[in-house]
Scaffold this motif. Sequence first.
Motif, PDB file in Angstrom:
ATOM      1  N   LYS A 110       7.536  -8.460  16.240  1.00  0.00           N
ATOM      2  CA  LYS A 110       8.706  -9.316  16.397  1.00  0.00           C
ATOM      3  C   LYS A 110       9.867  -8.656  15.657  1.00  0.00           C
ATOM      4  O   LYS A 110       9.650  -7.777  14.816  1.00  0.00           O
ATOM      5  N   ASP A 111      11.077  -9.084  15.964  1.00  0.00           N
ATOM      6  CA  ASP A 111      12.256  -8.478  15.341  1.00  0.00           C
ATOM      7  C   ASP A 111      12.182  -8.499  13.825  1.00  0.00           C
ATOM      8  O   ASP A 111      12.448  -7.491  13.164  1.00  0.00           O
ATOM      9  N   TRP A 112      11.822  -9.645  13.256  1.00  0.00           N
ATOM     10  CA  TRP A 112      11.794  -9.756  11.798  1.00  0.00           C
ATOM     11  C   TRP A 112      10.710  -8.869  11.199  1.00  0.00           C
ATOM     12  O   TRP A 112      10.878  -8.317  10.108  1.00  0.00           O
ATOM     13  N   GLN A 113       9.605  -8.684  11.928  1.00  0.00           N
ATOM     14  CA  GLN A 113       8.544  -7.813  11.443  1.00  0.00           C
ATOM     15  C   GLN A 113       9.005  -6.358  11.443  1.00  0.00           C
ATOM     16  O   GLN A 113       8.726  -5.615  10.503  1.00  0.00           O
ATOM     17  N   GLN A 114       9.732  -5.974  12.486  1.00  0.00           N
ATOM     18  CA  GLN A 114      10.248  -4.613  12.544  1.00  0.00           C
ATOM     19  C   GLN A 114      11.235  -4.354  11.406  1.00  0.00           C
ATOM     20  O   GLN A 114      11.273  -3.274  10.833  1.00  0.00           O
ATOM     21  N   ARG A 115      12.015  -5.377  11.065  1.00  0.00           N
ATOM     22  CA  ARG A 115      12.943  -5.229   9.941  1.00  0.00           C
ATOM     23  C   ARG A 115      12.190  -5.004   8.628  1.00  0.00           C
ATOM     24  O   ARG A 115      12.624  -4.209   7.792  1.00  0.00           O
ATOM     25  N   VAL A 116      11.061  -5.675   8.473  1.00  0.00           N
ATOM     26  CA  VAL A 116      10.245  -5.470   7.268  1.00  0.00           C
ATOM     27  C   VAL A 116       9.702  -4.041   7.252  1.00  0.00           C
ATOM     28  O   VAL A 116       9.731  -3.368   6.215  1.00  0.00           O
ATOM     29  N   VAL A 117       9.218  -3.565   8.385  1.00  0.00           N
ATOM     30  CA  VAL A 117       8.707  -2.190   8.488  1.00  0.00           C
ATOM     31  C   VAL A 117       9.829  -1.193   8.170  1.00  0.00           C
ATOM     32  O   VAL A 117       9.624  -0.238   7.406  1.00  0.00           O
ATOM     33  N   ASP A 118      10.998  -1.420   8.742  1.00  0.00           N
ATOM     34  CA  ASP A 118      12.137  -0.527   8.497  1.00  0.00           C
ATOM     35  C   ASP A 118      12.542  -0.543   7.025  1.00  0.00           C
ATOM     36  O   ASP A 118      12.840   0.504   6.438  1.00  0.00           O
ATOM     37  N   GLU A 119      12.554  -1.725   6.438  1.00  0.00           N
ATOM     38  CA  GLU A 119      12.926  -1.855   5.027  1.00  0.00           C
ATOM     39  C   GLU A 119      11.931  -1.111   4.144  1.00  0.00           C
ATOM     40  O   GLU A 119      12.321  -0.438   3.189  1.00  0.00           O
ATOM     41  N   ALA A 120      10.654  -1.215   4.460  1.00  0.00           N
ATOM     42  CA  ALA A 120       9.633  -0.508   3.687  1.00  0.00           C
ATOM     43  C   ALA A 120       9.828   1.000   3.794  1.00  0.00           C
ATOM     44  O   ALA A 120       9.711   1.720   2.786  1.00  0.00           O
ATOM     45  N   ALA A 121      10.138   1.493   4.982  1.00  0.00           N
ATOM     46  CA  ALA A 121      10.354   2.929   5.165  1.00  0.00           C
ATOM     47  C   ALA A 121      11.575   3.404   4.376  1.00  0.00           C
ATOM     48  O   ALA A 121      11.528   4.450   3.714  1.00  0.00           O
ATOM     49  N   GLU A 122      12.656   2.638   4.421  1.00  0.00           N
ATOM     50  CA  GLU A 122      13.870   2.999   3.678  1.00  0.00           C
ATOM     51  C   GLU A 122      13.616   2.960   2.177  1.00  0.00           C
ATOM     52  O   GLU A 122      14.056   3.852   1.444  1.00  0.00           O
ATOM     53  N   LEU A 123      12.911   1.948   1.727  1.00  0.00           N
ATOM     54  CA  LEU A 123      12.618   1.819   0.301  1.00  0.00           C
ATOM     55  C   LEU A 123      11.740   2.969  -0.166  1.00  0.00           C
ATOM     56  O   LEU A 123      11.952   3.520  -1.253  1.00  0.00           O
ATOM     57  N   SER A 124      10.784   3.363   0.642  1.00  0.00           N
ATOM     58  CA  SER A 124       9.912   4.481   0.295  1.00  0.00           C
ATOM     59  C   SER A 124      10.720   5.761   0.097  1.00  0.00           C
ATOM     60  O   SER A 124      10.480   6.522  -0.854  1.00  0.00           O
ATOM     61  N   LYS A 125      11.681   6.002   0.961  1.00  0.00           N
ATOM     62  CA  LYS A 125      12.543   7.189   0.824  1.00  0.00           C
ATOM     63  C   LYS A 125      13.359   7.117  -0.459  1.00  0.00           C
ATOM     64  O   LYS A 125      13.517   8.117  -1.174  1.00  0.00           O
ATOM     65  N   LYS A 126      13.882   5.935  -0.770  1.00  0.00           N
ATOM     66  CA  LYS A 126      14.683   5.768  -1.987  1.00  0.00           C
ATOM     67  C   LYS A 126      13.828   5.987  -3.237  1.00  0.00           C
ATOM     68  O   LYS A 126      14.286   6.593  -4.210  1.00  0.00           O
ATOM     69  N   ILE A 127      12.594   5.509  -3.198  1.00  0.00           N
ATOM     70  CA  ILE A 127      11.687   5.711  -4.322  1.00  0.00           C
ATOM     71  C   ILE A 127      11.422   7.193  -4.517  1.00  0.00           C
ATOM     72  O   ILE A 127      11.480   7.705  -5.646  1.00  0.00           O
ATOM     73  N   THR A 128      11.143   7.893  -3.434  1.00  0.00           N
ATOM     74  CA  THR A 128      10.883   9.331  -3.514  1.00  0.00           C
ATOM     75  C   THR A 128      12.072  10.064  -4.110  1.00  0.00           C
ATOM     76  O   THR A 128      11.915  10.914  -4.998  1.00  0.00           O
ATOM     77  N   THR A 129      13.264   9.726  -3.652  1.00  0.00           N
ATOM     78  CA  THR A 129      14.476  10.371  -4.164  1.00  0.00           C
ATOM     79  C   THR A 129      14.659  10.094  -5.647  1.00  0.00           C
ATOM     80  O   THR A 129      14.948  11.013  -6.431  1.00  0.00           O
ATOM     81  N   LEU A 130      14.487   8.856  -6.053  1.00  0.00           N
ATOM     82  CA  LEU A 130      14.653   8.489  -7.456  1.00  0.00           C
ATOM     83  C   LEU A 130      13.584   9.139  -8.325  1.00  0.00           C
ATOM     84  O   LEU A 130      13.873   9.643  -9.413  1.00  0.00           O
ATOM     85  N   GLU A 131      12.351   9.158  -7.862  1.00  0.00           N
ATOM     86  CA  GLU A 131      11.273   9.793  -8.631  1.00  0.00           C
ATOM     87  C   GLU A 131      11.519  11.288  -8.793  1.00  0.00           C
ATOM     88  O   GLU A 131      11.262  11.848  -9.869  1.00  0.00           O
ATOM     89  N   ARG A 132      12.034  11.939  -7.765  1.00  0.00           N
ATOM     90  CA  ARG A 132      12.370  13.368  -7.872  1.00  0.00           C
ATOM     91  C   ARG A 132      13.465  13.582  -8.913  1.00  0.00           C
ATOM     92  O   ARG A 132      13.414  14.527  -9.696  1.00  0.00           O
ATOM     93  N   PHE A 133      14.468  12.711  -8.893  1.00  0.00           N
ATOM     94  CA  PHE A 133      15.558  12.806  -9.858  1.00  0.00           C
ATOM     95  C   PHE A 133      15.025  12.637 -11.280  1.00  0.00           C
ATOM     96  O   PHE A 133      15.351  13.425 -12.177  1.00  0.00           O
ATOM     97  N   ILE A 134      14.183  11.643 -11.474  1.00  0.00           N
ATOM     98  CA  ILE A 134      13.627  11.389 -12.803  1.00  0.00           C
ATOM     99  C   ILE A 134      12.760  12.560 -13.259  1.00  0.00           C
ATOM    100  O   ILE A 134      12.891  13.043 -14.393  1.00  0.00           O
ATOM    101  N   SER A 135      11.884  13.036 -12.383  1.00  0.00           N
ATOM    102  CA  SER A 135      10.968  14.117 -12.766  1.00  0.00           C
ATOM    103  C   SER A 135      11.673  15.463 -12.944  1.00  0.00           C
ATOM    104  O   SER A 135      11.158  16.341 -13.625  1.00  0.00           O
TER     105      SER A 135
END
Length: 66
Positions: free
Chosen positions: A5-30
Amino acid sequence: MSDLKDWQQRVVDEAAELSKKITTLERFISSGGTLILNDFDRTDMNMQVVYMRKYLDILNNRIRRF
């Protein structure tokens, strides 16, 4: 997961975007990028990534139940 459903796809998209942001931040920290920050900002940034991971865990739990 193609019948989401649309709202489910938004959750999937949000998780993918958040994962990328986490990776970027973790690289910066490390990479030592936080060494230029004061202790308070460095602590906040480290806590931010902790809570971002927790939020991603919650999103992934929700996605598994779709």
